[in-house]
Design an enzyme around this catalytic site. Structure first.
Site, PDB file in Angstrom:
ATOM      1  N   GLU A   1      58.553  42.738   8.925  1.00  0.00           N
ATOM      2  CA  GLU A   1      57.291  43.283   8.426  1.00  0.00           C
ATOM      3  C   GLU A   1      56.670  44.190   9.483  1.00  0.00           C
ATOM      4  O   GLU A   1      56.014  43.704  10.412  1.00  0.00           O
ATOM      5  CB  GLU A   1      56.309  42.151   8.104  1.00  0.00           C
TER       6      GLU A   1
ATOM      7  N   HIS B   1      53.755  35.079  11.239  1.00  0.00           N
ATOM      8  CA  HIS B   1      53.246  36.277  10.561  1.00  0.00           C
ATOM      9  C   HIS B   1      52.435  37.092  11.570  1.00  0.00           C
ATOM     10  O   HIS B   1      51.758  36.533  12.436  1.00  0.00           O
ATOM     11  CB  HIS B   1      52.373  35.868   9.374  1.00  0.00           C
TER      12      HIS B   1
ATOM     13  N   GLY C   1      49.429  45.728   4.274  1.00  0.00           N
ATOM     14  CA  GLY C   1      48.110  45.933   3.680  1.00  0.00           C
ATOM     15  C   GLY C   1      47.594  47.356   3.769  1.00  0.00           C
ATOM     16  O   GLY C   1      46.428  47.622   3.510  1.00  0.00           O
TER      17      GLY C   1
ATOM     18  N   SER D   1      53.375  46.214   2.238  1.00  0.00           N
ATOM     19  CA  SER D   1      53.030  47.114   1.131  1.00  0.00           C
ATOM     20  C   SER D   1      54.138  47.257   0.089  1.00  0.00           C
ATOM     21  O   SER D   1      54.348  48.345  -0.461  1.00  0.00           O
ATOM     22  CB  SER D   1      52.613  48.496   1.666  1.00  0.00           C
TER      23      SER D   1
ATOM     24  N   LYS E   1      47.893  34.746   1.605  1.00  0.00           N
ATOM     25  CA  LYS E   1      46.966  34.838   2.742  1.00  0.00           C
ATOM     26  C   LYS E   1      45.705  34.015   2.431  1.00  0.00           C
ATOM     27  O   LYS E   1      45.808  32.980   1.784  1.00  0.00           O
ATOM     28  CB  LYS E   1      46.667  36.305   3.075  1.00  0.00           C
TER      29      LYS E   1
ATOM     30  N   GLU F   1      49.716  38.542  11.391  1.00  0.00           N
ATOM     31  CA  GLU F   1      48.280  38.238  11.436  1.00  0.00           C
ATOM     32  C   GLU F   1      48.026  37.012  12.303  1.00  0.00           C
ATOM     33  O   GLU F   1      46.984  36.899  12.948  1.00  0.00           O
ATOM     34  CB  GLU F   1      47.742  38.062  10.006  1.00  0.00           C
TER      35      GLU F   1
ATOM     36  N   ASN G   1      52.856  35.916  -0.432  1.00  0.00           N
ATOM     37  CA  ASN G   1      51.983  35.370   0.606  1.00  0.00           C
ATOM     38  C   ASN G   1      50.549  35.677   0.188  1.00  0.00           C
ATOM     39  O   ASN G   1      50.115  36.822   0.271  1.00  0.00           O
ATOM     40  CB  ASN G   1      52.330  36.041   1.950  1.00  0.00           C
TER      41      ASN G   1
HETATM   42  P1  PGA Z   1      51.129  43.296   1.921  1.00  0.00           P
HETATM   43  O1  PGA Z   1      51.345  42.059   2.941  1.00  0.00           O
HETATM   44  O2  PGA Z   1      52.196  43.209   0.879  1.00  0.00           O
HETATM   45  O3  PGA Z   1      49.745  43.094   1.371  1.00  0.00           O
HETATM   46  O4  PGA Z   1      51.263  44.543   2.749  1.00  0.00           O
HETATM   47  C1  PGA Z   1      52.636  41.647   3.296  1.00  0.00           C
HETATM   48  C2  PGA Z   1      52.572  40.486   4.246  1.00  0.00           C
HETATM   49  O5  PGA Z   1      51.734  40.498   5.153  1.00  0.00           O
HETATM   50  O6  PGA Z   1      53.359  39.519   4.128  1.00  0.00           O
END
Ligand code: PGA
Length: 251
Positions: free
Chosen positions: A167, A97, A173, A211, A13, A99, A11
């Site tokens: 997640e 997601h 992140g 992460s 983003k 976010e 992803n």
């Molecule tokens: P990350 O993000 O691997 O940077 O923690 C994962 C995600 O949000 O899908």
């Protein structure tokens, strides 16, 4: 029931310009050379979906969107329909997601409508769920995740058209990850929820995300009922993403 094929999805983003397509083709080159067991996907920003799909045509790496609107067309400035992603060459779309749930106020009801739109368009919906740190600290993780699963998956979901991604919001992140026991507990709960509702609940792939890095991927991917990963930061460079692919692909 056939074994679930591992799935590793990147992803990107809100990262990536045209020059970043070189990372996608570098990933496809590695996949061509080493033929991993896992199915692979990359979800770039919408501006790159068509170009990436063209660049990866005929390779083992599929392309996905990061969100879609529930409707197929209409007066929705700035939004993108699942049909448009499909038309641009996508195979997958991420829905719900954290976010988007946080930044755009998306409820599980909204996510469910978006996942249904993905199915209508012939896309695989990657439906995300996960608790916040406050919810985990309050001992509510399983309750929250179960409610999100129930609310976010449409009745038409099948093992073929839907993937679940667990997640934990606090792991995204941050460089922090749950223990393998915590991951196992939540994935087992999601599996129970899927089995209770869907005839083919045993076949749905459940990804872990948050992460995932080259140095923790093998441990996370070995957890029971972890069928792959949804990877943010470490998917931007093929050199970082490839060891994660191998962590599942070599098992
Ligand atoms: P990350 O993000 O691997 O940077 O923690 C994962 C995600 O949000 O899908």
């Amino acid at each position: 029931m056939a074994a679930r094929r591992p799935l590793i999805v990147g992803n990107w983003k809100m990262n990536g310009l045209a020059a970043s397509l070189a990372e996608a083709t570098a990933l496809a080159d590695r996949a061509r050379a080493q033929a991993p067991a896992a199915e692979l996907g990359l979800c770039p920003p919408a501006t790159l979906v068509a170009a990436m799909a063209a660049a990866l045509k005929g390779t083992a790496v599929g392309v996905g969107g990061q969100d879609c609107h529930a409707k197929a067309a209409g007066a929705h400035t700035g939004d993108i329909a699942a049909e448009m992603l499909k038309d641009a060459g996508a195979t997958y779309v991420i829905t719900g997601h954290s976010e988007r749930r946080a930044d755009h106020g998306e409820s599980s009801e909204t996510v469910r409508a978006k996942a249904a739109a993905a199915h209508r368009a012939g896309l695989v919906a990657i439906v995300c769920v996960g608790e916040t740190l406050a919810e985990r600290d309050a001992g509510e993780t399983l309750k929250i995740v179960t409610a999100q699963i129930r609310g976010s998956l449409p009745d038409g979901a099948t093992a073929a058209n839907t993937v679940v991604a667990y997640e934990p919001v606090w792991a995204i992140g941050t460089g922090r990850t749950p223990t393998t026991a915590q991951v196992a507990e939540v994935h087992a709960e999601i599996r129970r929820d899927l089995l209770a509702r869907f005839d083919d609940g045993a076949g749905f792939r459940i990804l872990y995300g948050g992460s995932v890095k080259p140095d923790n991927a093998a441990e996370l991917m070995a957890v029971p009922d972890v069928d792959g990963a949804l990877v943010g930061g470490a998917s931007l460079k093929a050199a970082d993403f490839w060891p994660i692919v191998q962590a599942k692909g070599l098992q």
